[in-house]
Each structure stands twice: as structure tokens, then as C-alpha cells.
Design an enzyme around this catalytic site. Structure first.
Site, short mmCIF file in Angstrom:
data_model
loop_
_atom_site.label_atom_id
_atom_site.label_comp_id
_atom_site.label_asym_id
_atom_site.label_seq_id
_atom_site.Cartn_x
_atom_site.Cartn_y
_atom_site.Cartn_z
N SER A 113 52.57 41.23 43.35
CA SER A 113 51.25 41.78 43.04
C SER A 113 51.30 42.93 42.05
O SER A 113 50.25 43.47 41.69
CB SER A 113 50.59 42.31 44.32
OG SER A 113 50.68 41.38 45.34
N THR B 290 48.65 45.44 45.58
CA THR B 290 48.49 46.58 44.66
C THR B 290 48.98 47.86 45.31
O THR B 290 48.66 48.13 46.46
CB THR B 290 46.99 46.75 44.37
OG1 THR B 290 46.55 45.59 43.73
CG2 THR B 290 46.71 47.97 43.51
N THR C 225 48.97 47.46 39.30
CA THR C 225 48.82 46.11 39.85
C THR C 225 48.92 45.04 38.76
O THR C 225 48.71 45.33 37.58
CB THR C 225 47.44 45.96 40.53
OG1 THR C 225 47.37 44.72 41.22
CG2 THR C 225 46.30 46.01 39.52
N ARG D 263 40.53 39.09 32.81
CA ARG D 263 39.91 39.79 33.95
C ARG D 263 40.60 41.14 34.19
O ARG D 263 41.83 41.23 34.22
CB ARG D 263 40.02 38.91 35.21
CG ARG D 263 39.39 39.52 36.46
CD ARG D 263 40.40 40.21 37.33
NE ARG D 263 39.84 40.65 38.61
CZ ARG D 263 40.46 41.43 39.46
NH1 ARG D 263 41.67 41.87 39.19
NH2 ARG D 263 39.90 41.78 40.60
N THR E 266 42.89 49.25 47.38
CA THR E 266 43.53 47.96 47.22
C THR E 266 42.55 46.90 47.71
O THR E 266 41.61 47.21 48.45
CB THR E 266 44.86 47.89 47.99
OG1 THR E 266 45.46 46.62 47.75
CG2 THR E 266 44.65 48.06 49.49
N GLY E 267 42.79 45.66 47.29
CA GLY E 267 41.90 44.59 47.74
C GLY E 267 41.08 44.04 46.58
O GLY E 267 41.45 44.21 45.42
#
Ligand code: SD4
Length: 327
Positions: free
Chosen positions: A84, A186, A204, A214, A237-238
């Protein structure tokens, strides 16, 4: 009649008096001393205890929080097993490993890179942007050219493991983010050093198999990370799209500034997310870590499964964070 000088004096005094409410009582941690042994401290998203250890080496020697968070972020960036972040990160859906990172120091200086390819340590490029350019953010080809000019080597970051995962993904090409299936992701790493200076870093490779171009929350100051030396520092994060729409890290630091404990601040922001985007939060994960200037910490996520590494008082421990939803 008032002279011009009197008028200026009165206005300035009045403005300061009126403004005092904004920058004094709102920042209690600015005045209160931390508890004995509370500093230094560093906290990172996920099981990033090797990163917090690298940061601690600097912090425990009396070093600067900024150096500590950069050193910490570089650990997963160079780890080919971490899919990641940095080298070994899963590519976008066209097979490119594209990286996002940002960093902030105790003076409120900020640097960021997004959509950067071929450079193993985007966090250090972000720091160079902060320190060597009049800008905050460089992106794509321009960020790469800057990095190369600064002497960062151009490298192939797509490992065999990541390439195979991408080949497998292509069979179905299902464009759908998943809640943390792996126990790392991340890295957001934030610290307060022994001299009460705060700093944060976030780095990340973004969402696996994302659309080419993106950019997520991680390089966006205030979304993926935010630091303010009067209050504290937070990182996310996420699912970046959710963090971006609420500027979560900024909001956490503002909650801390208003006097909230970091734990209450992260819970408030996760709840806000769930209220505002009830459909999106059901299937996606977001987690935050935060510190205030006194060295108190907070961590919280939407769903179970989010953990964090905390290094303080010579102990480096990975904890399970609380979550808004339960299994
Ligand atoms: C992003 N928050 O790019 C980052 C990393 C991520 O699951 O995707 N984590 O959205």
C-alpha cells in the site's frame, strides 16, 4: 477628534483584544505543560511499529518531530512486502505505481507530492518541496522532474508480487474498493517531540487498481494529515474519497484546538462522516490517529480491524482501535 495615530492604536488594540478569544483560550494545550514522561511520543496508522521505532530513535535522542516522522514514513516506503506504500505498492488499473505523500512541520510549513511515479521515497520529495520551493504541492511529471533534479534515483517500483496481483485483478477488473483486508495500509505518522514541536507525514500508493490519475486524500494537507503547533496533529487512512469530503485531519486538529481530548476529537470526526455519508460508510473503512501537544493520543475508525502503533516511554505497542460500527 481622534488623531490618525490614536485611531490606529485603538483599532489594533481592539482587534487584538477581540481576537484574543480566538488564539488564546481556544488553545489550552499551548499553555498547559504535558504530564511528566508524556513526551516525546509518536503514533502511526496500522501495524507500523518498525516505522515508529525509526521515529523513536530520533525523538529519544532529543531530535525534531519532523525528522522523526520522515524517517518513520520511509520504512514502509522501502518495504517491498508493503503493498500500500512506495516500493511494492499495488499499481493503478493500467499497471502504474503512482504515489501520494505529504508532510508538515511545527511552523505550519507543508509539502506534498501526488501522482508521482518511479521514486521510492515520496515523503522525502514532499519535504524538499516544502523546504526548497515556494510551493506546497507538485504533481505527476513535474513532481518527478523535481525529484530527479534533487538527486532522487529513478526506479521501477512495481514488484513481481504486485504485478501478479494486478494480473489477477485484471481477470475480473472489478473496480471496487475493499475494507482493509490486509492489516497494513497507508501510513500516517504523527509525533510530538521533547520540545513540544509537532509534525506529521502521510505516504501511500493509494487505492489498489485505482483509475490512472486518481489522487486520494493522503497528499492533501488537511485531509490525509494536518499539523498545527498550537493544538496537535492528525492523520488518516482508508477510503480517501471520504476523508477528502470532510477534511478529516484538519477537523480533528480543530476539535483539539477547541479543547477536546484527541480520542474525543477522532470519534467526533468519524461520527460526522457516518452522519453525512451513511451509505458510503457502510462498506468502506476510514481510520484516524491523532496527538495533542501534551502528548495525549486518539485513534478510531468506522469499522473494526483498524490498529495503530504507539511509541512512548520506551514502549512500542500495537493497539486495536475502537470503531463506530461493530461486527
Ligand atoms: C487513499 N487513503 O489513497 C489513501 C490510501 C488508501 O485504503 O486507499 N487506503 O485513499
Amino acid at each position: 477628534m481622534k488623531t490618525r495615530r490614536q485611531f490606529l492604536h485603538n483599532s489594533l488594540f481592539g482587534a487584538l483584544a477581540a481576537g484574543a478569544g480566538n488564539w488564546w483560550p481556544d488553545a489550552p494545550s499551548f499553555f498547559e505543560r504535558p504530564a511528566k514522561g508524556a513526551l516525546p511520543v509518536v503514533i502511526a496508522t496500522w501495524n507500523n511499529s518498525r516505522a515508529t521505532a525509526a521515529a523513536w530513535k530520533i525523538l529519544s535522542a532529543g531530535g525534531r518531530a519532523l525528522d522523526a516522522v520522515e524517517a518513520g514514513a520511509r520504512i514502509p516506503e522501502a518495504d517491498p512486502e508493503d503493498t500500500s506504500v512506495g516500493y511494492g505498492g499495488f499499481p493503478d488499473r493500467d499497471g502504474h505505481v503512482t504515489l501520494d505523500a505529504c508532510i508538515m512541520d511545527e511552523f505550519g510549513n507543508a509539502g506534498s507530492v501526488s501522482f508521482l511515479e518511479h521514486i521510492m521515497h515520496p515523503i522525502s520529495v514532499a519535504r524538499r518541496v516544502m523546504e526548497k520551493t515556494p510551493h506546497v504541492m507538485l504533481s505527476g511529471e513535474g513532481a518527478l522532474q523535481f525529484a530527479l533534479k534533487e538527486g532522487f534515483p529513478k526506479e521501477n517500483l512495481l514488484t513481481e508480487k504486485a504485478r501478479r496481483a494486478w494480473e489477477e485483478w485484471k481477470i475480473k477488473s472489478e473496480y471496487k474498493p475493499v475494507i482493509n483486508i490486509e492489516r497494513h495500509d497507508t501510513i500516517g505518522i504523527v509525533a510530538v517531540d521533547a520540545r513540544q514541536r509537532v509534525a506529521g507525514a502521510c505516504t501511500t500508493s493509494g487505492m489498489a487498481f485505482k483509475m490512472h490519475g486518481r489522487v486520494g486524500d493522503s497528499p492533501i494537507i488537511g485531509a490525509g494529515m494536518f499539523a498545527d503547533n498550537e493544538a496537535g496533529v492528525a492523520a488518516a487512512t482508508g477510503l480517501g474519497e471520504l476523508v477528502l469530503k470532510t477534511l478529516g485531519s484538519f477537523l480533528i486538529v480543530e476539535e483539539i484546538r477547541r479543547g477536546k481530548h484527541p480520542q474525543k476529537a477522532v470519534e467526533t470526526v468519524i461520527k460526522r462522516l457516518a452522519q453525512k455519508y451513511p451509505k458510503d460508510v457502510a462498506e468502506n473503512q476510514v481510520g484516524y490517529v491523532a496527538l495533542d501537544k501534551k502528548g495525549r493520543h486518539g485513534a478510531y475508525s468506522l469499522h473494526p480491524g483498524f490498529n495503530y502503533a504507539l511509541y512512548r516511554q520506551e514502549q512500542n505497542i500495537v493497539f486495536e482501535a475502537g470503531s463506530l460500527f461493530h461486527k
